[in-house]
Structures are given as C-alpha cells and as structure tokens.
Design a protein around this motif. Structure first.
Motif, PDB file in Angstrom:
ATOM      1  N   LEU A  17      17.951  13.172  16.962  1.00 19.06           N
ATOM      2  CA  LEU A  17      19.201  13.722  17.482  1.00 19.06           C
ATOM      3  C   LEU A  17      20.269  13.771  16.390  1.00 19.06           C
ATOM      4  CD1 LEU A  17      19.288  12.059  21.018  1.00 19.06           C
ATOM      5  CD2 LEU A  17      18.622  14.399  20.442  1.00 19.06           C
ATOM      6  N   ARG A  18      20.331  12.739  15.534  1.00 20.08           N
ATOM      7  CA  ARG A  18      21.270  12.741  14.406  1.00 20.08           C
ATOM      8  C   ARG A  18      20.929  13.839  13.403  1.00 20.08           C
ATOM      9  NH1 ARG A  18      20.506   7.157  14.580  1.00 20.08           N
ATOM     10  NH2 ARG A  18      19.078   7.287  12.807  1.00 20.08           N
ATOM     11  N   ALA A  19      19.638  14.176  13.289  1.00 21.61           N
ATOM     12  CA  ALA A  19      19.179  15.182  12.329  1.00 21.61           C
ATOM     13  C   ALA A  19      19.387  16.608  12.827  1.00 21.61           C
ATOM     14  CB  ALA A  19      17.709  14.952  11.997  1.00 21.61           C
ATOM     15  N   GLY A  20      19.966  16.769  14.012  1.00 18.37           N
ATOM     16  CA  GLY A  20      20.272  18.110  14.499  1.00 18.37           C
ATOM     17  C   GLY A  20      19.427  18.583  15.664  1.00 18.37           C
ATOM     18  N   TRP A  21      18.461  17.803  16.090  1.00 21.10           N
ATOM     19  CA  TRP A  21      17.664  18.168  17.252  1.00 21.10           C
ATOM     20  C   TRP A  21      18.471  17.903  18.516  1.00 21.10           C
ATOM     21  CZ3 TRP A  21      12.853  20.398  17.196  1.00 21.10           C
ATOM     22  CH2 TRP A  21      12.233  20.485  15.946  1.00 21.10           C
ATOM     23  N   SER A  22      18.203  18.664  19.557  1.00 18.59           N
ATOM     24  CA  SER A  22      18.869  18.430  20.840  1.00 18.59           C
ATOM     25  C   SER A  22      17.819  18.464  21.949  1.00 18.59           C
ATOM     26  CB  SER A  22      19.943  19.482  21.104  1.00 18.59           C
ATOM     27  OG  SER A  22      19.371  20.765  21.154  1.00 18.59           O
ATOM     28  N   ILE A  23      18.120  17.783  23.034  1.00 18.46           N
ATOM     29  CA  ILE A  23      17.192  17.744  24.165  1.00 18.46           C
ATOM     30  C   ILE A  23      17.386  19.017  24.972  1.00 18.46           C
ATOM     31  CG2 ILE A  23      16.547  16.544  26.277  1.00 18.46           C
ATOM     32  CD1 ILE A  23      17.485  13.945  24.926  1.00 18.46           C
ATOM     33  N   LYS A  24      16.348  19.827  25.007  1.00 18.30           N
ATOM     34  CA  LYS A  24      16.383  21.101  25.724  1.00 18.30           C
ATOM     35  C   LYS A  24      16.152  20.874  27.217  1.00 18.30           C
ATOM     36  CE  LYS A  24      14.313  25.688  25.223  1.00 18.30           C
ATOM     37  NZ  LYS A  24      13.319  26.434  24.426  1.00 18.30           N
ATOM     38  N   ARG A  25      15.169  20.019  27.529  1.00 22.67           N
ATOM     39  CA  ARG A  25      14.901  19.655  28.920  1.00 22.67           C
ATOM     40  C   ARG A  25      14.077  18.370  28.952  1.00 22.67           C
ATOM     41  NH1 ARG A  25      11.571  24.018  27.944  1.00 22.67           N
ATOM     42  NH2 ARG A  25       9.354  23.609  28.218  1.00 22.67           N
ATOM     43  N   GLU A  26      14.102  17.708  30.114  1.00 21.59           N
ATOM     44  CA  GLU A  26      13.357  16.467  30.312  1.00 21.59           C
ATOM     45  C   GLU A  26      12.453  16.602  31.518  1.00 21.59           C
ATOM     46  OE1 GLU A  26      15.270  12.583  29.982  1.00 21.59           O
ATOM     47  OE2 GLU A  26      17.098  13.666  29.413  1.00 21.59           O
ATOM     48  N   SER A  27      11.316  15.941  31.460  1.00 21.30           N
ATOM     49  CA  SER A  27      10.384  15.922  32.576  1.00 21.30           C
ATOM     50  C   SER A  27       9.940  14.479  32.767  1.00 21.30           C
ATOM     51  CB  SER A  27       9.184  16.811  32.280  1.00 21.30           C
ATOM     52  OG  SER A  27       8.229  16.697  33.295  1.00 21.30           O
ATOM     53  N   GLY A  28      10.378  13.864  33.834  1.00 24.37           N
ATOM     54  CA  GLY A  28      10.057  12.463  34.058  1.00 24.37           C
ATOM     55  C   GLY A  28      10.849  11.569  33.117  1.00 24.37           C
ATOM     56  N   SER A  29      10.319  10.359  32.902  1.00 22.57           N
ATOM     57  CA  SER A  29      11.061   9.406  32.077  1.00 22.57           C
ATOM     58  C   SER A  29      10.644   9.428  30.617  1.00 22.57           C
ATOM     59  CB  SER A  29      10.874   7.998  32.628  1.00 22.57           C
ATOM     60  OG  SER A  29       9.509   7.627  32.528  1.00 22.57           O
ATOM     61  N   SER A  30       9.549  10.118  30.289  1.00 23.61           N
ATOM     62  CA  SER A  30       9.082  10.033  28.913  1.00 23.61           C
ATOM     63  C   SER A  30       8.999  11.370  28.179  1.00 23.61           C
ATOM     64  CB  SER A  30       7.711   9.360  28.866  1.00 23.61           C
ATOM     65  OG  SER A  30       6.756  10.149  29.536  1.00 23.61           O
ATOM     66  N   HIS A  31       8.859  12.470  28.857  1.00 24.03           N
ATOM     67  CA  HIS A  31       8.675  13.755  28.185  1.00 24.03           C
ATOM     68  C   HIS A  31      10.012  14.471  27.989  1.00 24.03           C
ATOM     69  CE1 HIS A  31       4.530  12.985  29.167  1.00 24.03           C
ATOM     70  NE2 HIS A  31       4.166  14.030  28.459  1.00 24.03           N
ATOM     71  N   LYS A  32      10.331  14.718  26.727  1.00 24.53           N
ATOM     72  CA  LYS A  32      11.547  15.453  26.380  1.00 24.53           C
ATOM     73  C   LYS A  32      11.159  16.599  25.461  1.00 24.53           C
ATOM     74  CE  LYS A  32      14.285  11.217  26.495  1.00 24.53           C
ATOM     75  NZ  LYS A  32      13.241  10.420  27.093  1.00 24.53           N
ATOM     76  N   VAL A  33      11.654  17.786  25.738  1.00 25.03           N
ATOM     77  CA  VAL A  33      11.433  18.922  24.859  1.00 25.03           C
ATOM     78  C   VAL A  33      12.667  19.032  23.977  1.00 25.03           C
ATOM     79  CG1 VAL A  33      11.051  21.406  24.710  1.00 25.03           C
ATOM     80  CG2 VAL A  33       9.980  20.086  26.545  1.00 25.03           C
ATOM     81  N   LEU A  34      12.447  18.918  22.665  1.00 24.44           N
ATOM     82  CA  LEU A  34      13.541  18.971  21.705  1.00 24.44           C
ATOM     83  C   LEU A  34      13.564  20.337  21.047  1.00 24.44           C
ATOM     84  CD1 LEU A  34      12.945  15.515  19.969  1.00 24.44           C
ATOM     85  CD2 LEU A  34      14.428  16.021  21.899  1.00 24.44           C
ATOM     86  N   SER A  35      14.751  20.810  20.717  1.00 28.28           N
ATOM     87  CA  SER A  35      14.866  22.096  20.040  1.00 28.28           C
ATOM     88  C   SER A  35      15.843  21.977  18.877  1.00 28.28           C
ATOM     89  CB  SER A  35      15.323  23.190  21.006  1.00 28.28           C
ATOM     90  OG  SER A  35      16.624  22.923  21.471  1.00 28.28           O
ATOM     91  N   ARG A  36      15.603  22.810  17.869  1.00 28.69           N
ATOM     92  CA  ARG A  36      16.471  22.874  16.701  1.00 28.69           C
ATOM     93  C   ARG A  36      16.293  24.246  16.066  1.00 28.69           C
ATOM     94  NH1 ARG A  36      16.238  19.069  11.276  1.00 28.69           N
ATOM     95  NH2 ARG A  36      18.006  20.046  10.240  1.00 28.69           N
ATOM     96  N   GLU A  37      17.380  24.814  15.628  1.00 27.88           N
ATOM     97  CA  GLU A  37      17.360  26.123  14.975  1.00 27.88           C
ATOM     98  C   GLU A  37      16.405  26.099  13.780  1.00 27.88           C
ATOM     99  OE1 GLU A  37      19.126  30.054  14.533  1.00 27.88           O
ATOM    100  OE2 GLU A  37      19.840  28.535  15.930  1.00 27.88           O
ATOM    101  N   GLY A  38      15.525  27.080  13.705  1.00 25.15           N
ATOM    102  CA  GLY A  38      14.605  27.190  12.581  1.00 25.15           C
ATOM    103  C   GLY A  38      13.290  26.443  12.760  1.00 25.15           C
ATOM    104  N   TYR A  39      13.129  25.731  13.867  1.00 27.03           N
ATOM    105  CA  TYR A  39      11.909  24.972  14.147  1.00 27.03           C
ATOM    106  C   TYR A  39      11.378  25.362  15.520  1.00 27.03           C
ATOM    107  CZ  TYR A  39      12.971  21.641  10.375  1.00 27.03           C
ATOM    108  OH  TYR A  39      13.220  21.058   9.158  1.00 27.03           O
ATOM    109  N   ALA A  40      10.075  25.198  15.697  1.00 21.98           N
ATOM    110  CA  ALA A  40       9.491  25.378  17.025  1.00 21.98           C
ATOM    111  C   ALA A  40       9.888  24.185  17.891  1.00 21.98           C
ATOM    112  CB  ALA A  40       7.973  25.464  16.915  1.00 21.98           C
TER     113      ALA A  40
END
Length: 71
Positions: A17-40
């Motif tokens: 998160l400090r490196a620029g990733w953000s949480i796009k969505r969460e599913s349950g307590s453990s699965h988080k989809v992270l997104s960042r410009e320029g990365y899949a």
C-alpha cells in the motif's frame, strides 16, 4: 541465501500500500485484489497473521515490484 526474510502478511500488505498499490476489492477476510497503474491486478490471498516465507515473498515481488527494503 535469499535476500527475503519471512514476515507477517499484514506487514507485506502495508508495504504494498505504501508502494502505491490500492485495494480494488475484497472477498472474505483474506482475499484482496490490489491494483496499481502500469501493473496487472494482483490477488493478495493471506490472512493478516499468516507468515509469508522467502520463496512466496520473491514471487510477490516478481508481480508487484516490491523490494526487500520496502518492508
């Protein structure tokens, strides 16, 4: 010897998160989809207290650009 040391997933997620990733969505307590410009999107599928070993940290770094000094 690996340049990565095992650490808690909560610490790894905070570093991403400090490196620029953000949480796009969460599913349950453990699965988080992270997104960042320029990365899949990256699925971060760990509970906060899980210990992530050096091999897995290396795989995460390959997909996210994370560096050992970011932790």
């Amino acid at each position: 010897m690996s340049k990565w040391e095992s650490t808690k997933s909560k610490r790894v997620l905070a570093a991403l998160l400090r490196a620029g990733w953000s949480i796009k969505r969460e599913s349950g307590s453990s699965h988080k989809v992270l997104s960042r410009e320029g990365y899949a999107d990256y699925v971060f599928a760990f509970h906060d207290k899980d210990e992530i070993g050096s091999k897995m940290l290396s795989r995460i770094a390959k997909h996210t650009g994370l560096k050992p000094e970011d932790l």
